[in-house]
Scaffold this motif. Structure first.
Motif, PDB file in Angstrom:
ATOM      1  N   HIS A  12      31.424  -3.836  -4.279  1.00 61.91           N
ATOM      2  CA  HIS A  12      30.108  -3.047  -5.243  1.00 61.91           C
ATOM      3  C   HIS A  12      30.515  -1.687  -5.415  1.00 61.91           C
ATOM      4  N   HIS A  13      30.362  -1.043  -6.461  1.00 64.78           N
ATOM      5  CA  HIS A  13      30.452   0.281  -6.871  1.00 64.78           C
ATOM      6  C   HIS A  13      29.373   1.146  -6.942  1.00 64.78           C
ATOM      7  N   VAL A  14      29.105   2.216  -6.408  1.00 63.97           N
ATOM      8  CA  VAL A  14      27.835   2.870  -6.327  1.00 63.97           C
ATOM      9  C   VAL A  14      28.249   4.317  -6.619  1.00 63.97           C
ATOM     10  N   VAL A  15      27.072   4.790  -7.495  1.00 62.09           N
ATOM     11  CA  VAL A  15      27.498   6.515  -7.773  1.00 62.09           C
ATOM     12  C   VAL A  15      25.931   6.951  -7.890  1.00 62.09           C
ATOM     13  N   SER A  16      25.794   7.713  -7.103  1.00 64.32           N
ATOM     14  CA  SER A  16      24.400   8.623  -7.069  1.00 64.32           C
ATOM     15  C   SER A  16      24.679  10.062  -7.684  1.00 64.32           C
ATOM     16  N   THR A  17      23.774  10.424  -8.806  1.00 64.31           N
ATOM     17  CA  THR A  17      23.928  11.690  -9.164  1.00 64.31           C
ATOM     18  C   THR A  17      22.418  12.504  -9.098  1.00 64.31           C
ATOM     19  N   MET A  18      22.779  13.888  -9.167  1.00 65.35           N
ATOM     20  CA  MET A  18      21.439  14.685  -8.921  1.00 65.35           C
ATOM     21  C   MET A  18      21.757  15.941  -9.529  1.00 65.35           C
ATOM     22  N   SER A  19      20.597  16.541 -10.418  1.00 63.20           N
ATOM     23  CA  SER A  19      21.003  17.815 -11.136  1.00 63.20           C
ATOM     24  C   SER A  19      19.600  18.333 -11.450  1.00 63.20           C
ATOM     25  N   PRO A  20      19.419  19.450 -11.848  1.00 60.90           N
ATOM     26  CA  PRO A  20      18.286  20.202 -12.220  1.00 60.90           C
ATOM     27  C   PRO A  20      17.603  19.770 -13.289  1.00 60.90           C
ATOM     28  N   THR A  21      18.592  19.101 -14.260  1.00 63.78           N
ATOM     29  CA  THR A  21      18.160  18.358 -15.414  1.00 63.78           C
ATOM     30  C   THR A  21      17.503  17.319 -15.509  1.00 63.78           C
ATOM     31  N   ASN A  22      18.160  16.471 -14.743  1.00 65.21           N
ATOM     32  CA  ASN A  22      17.743  14.669 -14.866  1.00 65.21           C
ATOM     33  C   ASN A  22      17.297  14.440 -13.493  1.00 65.21           C
ATOM     34  N   GLY A  23      17.205  15.130 -12.424  1.00 63.81           N
ATOM     35  CA  GLY A  23      16.850  14.666 -11.152  1.00 63.81           C
ATOM     36  C   GLY A  23      17.883  13.655 -10.502  1.00 63.81           C
ATOM     37  N   MET A  24      17.296  12.717  -9.961  1.00 60.69           N
ATOM     38  CA  MET A  24      18.066  11.724  -8.957  1.00 60.69           C
ATOM     39  C   MET A  24      18.204  10.442 -10.016  1.00 60.69           C
ATOM     40  N   ARG A  25      19.638  10.031  -9.790  1.00 55.51           N
ATOM     41  CA  ARG A  25      20.013   8.704 -10.626  1.00 55.51           C
ATOM     42  C   ARG A  25      21.021   7.927  -9.308  1.00 55.51           C
ATOM     43  N   LEU A  26      20.511   6.661  -9.390  1.00 57.91           N
ATOM     44  CA  LEU A  26      21.512   5.502  -8.710  1.00 57.91           C
ATOM     45  C   LEU A  26      22.008   4.762  -9.442  1.00 57.91           C
ATOM     46  N   TYR A  27      23.182   4.580  -9.572  1.00 56.79           N
ATOM     47  CA  TYR A  27      23.897   3.644 -10.151  1.00 56.79           C
ATOM     48  C   TYR A  27      24.476   2.503  -9.148  1.00 56.79           C
ATOM     49  N   LEU A  28      24.252   1.025  -9.559  1.00 56.55           N
ATOM     50  CA  LEU A  28      24.998   0.184  -8.977  1.00 56.55           C
ATOM     51  C   LEU A  28      25.866  -0.749  -9.552  1.00 56.55           C
ATOM     52  N   ASP A  29      27.098  -0.838  -9.568  1.00 61.35           N
ATOM     53  CA  ASP A  29      27.922  -1.863 -10.336  1.00 61.35           C
ATOM     54  C   ASP A  29      28.034  -1.451 -12.004  1.00 61.35           C
ATOM     55  N   GLY A  30      27.918  -0.161 -12.204  1.00 62.01           N
ATOM     56  CA  GLY A  30      28.234   0.465 -13.456  1.00 62.01           C
ATOM     57  C   GLY A  30      26.703   0.413 -14.004  1.00 62.01           C
ATOM     58  N   THR A  31      25.565   0.335 -13.623  1.00 57.81           N
ATOM     59  CA  THR A  31      24.410  -0.088 -14.353  1.00 57.81           C
ATOM     60  C   THR A  31      23.311   0.908 -13.590  1.00 57.81           C
ATOM     61  N   LEU A  32      22.571   1.664 -14.232  1.00 55.15           N
ATOM     62  CA  LEU A  32      21.554   2.602 -13.734  1.00 55.15           C
ATOM     63  C   LEU A  32      20.326   1.595 -13.065  1.00 55.15           C
ATOM     64  N   VAL A  33      20.379   1.761 -11.747  1.00 53.47           N
ATOM     65  CA  VAL A  33      18.906   0.754 -11.234  1.00 53.47           C
ATOM     66  C   VAL A  33      17.836   1.684 -10.557  1.00 53.47           C
ATOM     67  N   ALA A  34      17.896   2.979 -10.606  1.00 55.90           N
ATOM     68  CA  ALA A  34      16.728   3.402  -9.974  1.00 55.90           C
ATOM     69  C   ALA A  34      16.926   5.140 -10.452  1.00 55.90           C
ATOM     70  N   SER A  35      15.875   5.454 -10.732  1.00 58.51           N
ATOM     71  CA  SER A  35      15.771   7.252 -11.090  1.00 58.51           C
ATOM     72  C   SER A  35      14.654   7.662 -10.640  1.00 58.51           C
ATOM     73  N   ASN A  36      14.646   9.165 -10.295  1.00 58.18           N
ATOM     74  CA  ASN A  36      13.628   9.785 -10.043  1.00 58.18           C
ATOM     75  C   ASN A  36      13.858  11.412 -10.978  1.00 58.18           C
ATOM     76  N   THR A  37      12.838  11.273 -12.312  1.00 58.65           N
ATOM     77  CA  THR A  37      13.199  12.673 -12.959  1.00 58.65           C
ATOM     78  C   THR A  37      12.657  13.948 -12.320  1.00 58.65           C
ATOM     79  N   ALA A  38      11.789  13.563 -11.570  1.00 57.28           N
ATOM     80  CA  ALA A  38      10.909  14.634 -11.039  1.00 57.28           C
ATOM     81  C   ALA A  38      11.361  15.500 -10.011  1.00 57.28           C
ATOM     82  N   PHE A  39      12.339  14.716  -9.215  1.00 54.51           N
ATOM     83  CA  PHE A  39      12.738  15.560  -8.070  1.00 54.51           C
ATOM     84  C   PHE A  39      14.095  16.194  -8.332  1.00 54.51           C
ATOM     85  N   LYS A  40      14.143  17.494  -8.553  1.00 57.65           N
ATOM     86  CA  LYS A  40      15.332  17.819  -9.198  1.00 57.65           C
ATOM     87  C   LYS A  40      16.334  18.916  -8.213  1.00 57.65           C
TER      88      LYS A  40
END
Length: 283
Positions: A200-228
């Motif tokens: 599997h391929h996982v990427v997590s990202t975080m930024s003051p603009t978009n908050g938290m994002r979790l990608y699994l196998d090339g697809t966004l599977v979860a996010s939290n735009t409020a926690f930045k």
């Protein structure tokens, strides 16, 4: 005049017959490629739909924004995880360092994969970073064990960290969790388990603009735009082990058990397109 014309006509007809015979003979001896066609299908080659042919090439395309990038393809017993980003931040293999060649994480990339034993194996990074607020964490992995840290940020380089967040770990249900902390604990979780023994391929990202994002196998599977904003401290990125005690769904097993390739951390927020490209390069 009629006899002359008749003779001329017979000569022309004879010449046409000879010409036709020459054409037939030429076709008989012409290369077979002029009369043969075929369609070749290669279902294992996705280069026509992916902008990068290998995972290594995909990672190199975004290396300018990387803090470090470890291919994790060294021979068994290696001590140093080379930094392919060009930033000179080589990591150190801690504990047992073994490898496996099959199955490969990325079908067109050569080299073995780093195998972590679940009790001593992890990679430490060489330098500390002061409060990274925009970042992306990435790794290819395979496991059958529900537990263990994939990548995280801790206040200690090698020992158990007192402060720890910006973590991707496998919970007791076998799902991926990306967690951060700033006064309260915030996590986002993959809907499906990843303990099927497949890569599997996982990427997590975080930024003051978009908050938290979790990608699994090339697809966004979860996010939290409020926690930045993550916790403000200086620490080290850790691969394969650090404490996850107290986090939602955290198992008692904190060391990752399984295999890894292409672990990287970026000082930028990878876009959805970049993440999809990195995953497609391995399929």
């Amino acid at each position: 005049m009629r006899a002359g014309r008749l003779r001329d006509g017979r000569v022309v007809a004879a010449l046409l017959v000879v010409a036709l015979a020459v054409v037939v003979l030429l076709n008989q001896f012409a290369p077979t490629r002029s009369a043969y066609s075929a369609t070749v299908a290669n279902t294992g080659n996705t280069a026509a739909t992916a902008p990068y042919f290998t995972c290594g090439a995909a990672a190199l395309a975004d290396a300018s924004g990387a803090l470090f990038a470890y291919d994790l393809d060294e021979a068994a017993g290696a001590k140093t995880a080379a930094d392919s980003s060009g930033k000179g931040n080589a990591g150190t293999y801690q504990g047992s360092m073994t490898t496996t060649a099959n199955p490969a994480a990325c079908s067109r990339d050569g080299g073995p994969a780093y195998t972590l034993n679940g009790s001593t194996s992890f990679v430490s990074t060489p330098r500390a970073y002061a409060n990274p607020t925009t970042f992306s964490e990435e790794v290819w992995f395979r496991t059958t064990v529900a537990g263990g840290l994939l990548i995280g940020f801790g206040s200690n380089q090698v020992a158990t960290s007192g402060q720890h967040d910006r973590q991707i770990y496998v919970n007791t249900s076998g799902q991926l969790v990306f967690g951060s902390y700033n006064g309260t604990t915030q996590v986002i979780t993959s809907p499906k388990a990843v303990t099927d023994g497949a890569w599997h391929h996982v990427v997590s990202t975080m930024s003051p603009t978009n908050g938290m994002r979790l990608y699994l196998d090339g697809t966004l599977v979860a996010s939290n735009t409020a926690f930045k904003a993550p916790e403000n401290y200086t620490g080290y990125f850790r691969i394969g082990y650090d404490t996850i005690s107290g986090w939602p769904g955290a198992p008692s097993r904190e060391y990752f058990t399984g295999s890894m390739r292409y672990a990287a951390v970026y000082s930028t927020e990878l876009s959805a397109t970049q993440v999809a490209n990195h995953y497609a390069a391995g399929r």
